[in-house]
Design an enzyme around this catalytic site. Sequence first.
Site, PDB file in Angstrom:
ATOM      1  N   LYS A  96     -43.367  31.318  34.948  1.00 10.82           N
ATOM      2  CA  LYS A  96     -42.291  31.250  35.934  1.00 10.82           C
ATOM      3  C   LYS A  96     -42.470  32.254  37.072  1.00 10.82           C
ATOM      4  O   LYS A  96     -42.115  31.961  38.221  1.00 10.82           O
ATOM      5  CB  LYS A  96     -40.936  31.464  35.246  1.00 10.82           C
ATOM      6  CG  LYS A  96     -40.575  30.375  34.244  1.00 10.82           C
ATOM      7  CD  LYS A  96     -39.235  30.652  33.579  1.00 10.82           C
ATOM      8  CE  LYS A  96     -38.915  29.622  32.510  1.00 10.82           C
ATOM      9  NZ  LYS A  96     -37.600  29.873  31.864  1.00 10.82           N
ATOM     10  N   ASP A 148     -32.997  26.897  35.745  1.00 10.07           N
ATOM     11  CA  ASP A 148     -32.396  27.615  34.620  1.00 10.07           C
ATOM     12  C   ASP A 148     -30.988  28.092  34.980  1.00 10.07           C
ATOM     13  O   ASP A 148     -30.083  28.076  34.141  1.00 10.07           O
ATOM     14  CB  ASP A 148     -33.248  28.825  34.225  1.00 10.07           C
ATOM     15  CG  ASP A 148     -34.503  28.446  33.477  1.00 10.07           C
ATOM     16  OD1 ASP A 148     -34.488  27.405  32.787  1.00 10.07           O
ATOM     17  OD2 ASP A 148     -35.508  29.182  33.573  1.00 10.07           O
TER      18      ASP A 148
END
Length: 282
Positions: A68, A104
């Site tokens: 990420k 997220d």
Amino acid sequence: MTRGNKAAVLGSPIAHSLSPVLHRAAYDALGLDDWTYTAIECDEAGLPGLIASCDRGWAGLSLTMPLKRAVLPLLDRTEPLATQVGGANTVVFAGGARHGYNTDVPGMVAALAEAGVTAPASATILGAGATACAALAALRDTGLTTAVAQVRDKARAGGLLATAGRLGMTVELRPFGSAVRSGDLLISTVPAGAADLFYAERAVVAPPAPAAVLDVVYHPWPTPLALAAARSGAIVVSGFDLLLHQAACQVELMTGLQPAPLEPMRAAGQAELTRRSQPAHR
């Protein structure tokens, strides 16, 4: 704009990922019969080459840790939220460019809202990694400007503190294992087992108890932390809820179709988790 029809989730390890089940269920419900979604083992060293190999047949990629943060320098455009959080879990290929997003955060907000947690009075985060940074941004979206983060090593919390600064928030660092404030929203972002016995007994069962607990672990479920939280009367939100809602955001970004078919995705994911919980699959 013509879109590719290939997508995948990248990470290391990746074989356990539930993302293919969720995304394929979405494609089925949307009638995208020619779309594919696979799981590809990929570490940080292999990420630049893999992304470079994605031609116009590709629609997008989902990224798990440790990718990420590593993906950010490889993107042509990054949404402000992903920049603030310091990580992108979604790459969309469009117009010959690589666009980075973080689903997220909206996924966490949606999972909490679905459980009725929309305006927590205060919050404690366990951990200081990429998911903790996303949790901090989610807390900002619920209206909070401060949070407590319990960490094992304050020297390794620099990324979380930097994220707080970019979000305009303040974070108080406390030792991992401290008591959780009564009425807090407790978000555990640590791996399976890391918070179980200690927090299940000390931070949840023993008063003061949190008002709600989100444990990002989704298998095996329920975790000892989740069970203890339920016994204490807290609202419990699972990692599956988070995974489902962030995947729905990814489906919308990659396909350009809204809204994502949440219920077929939920049913497929729950069925797969039930299958995995059987003795032969443990």
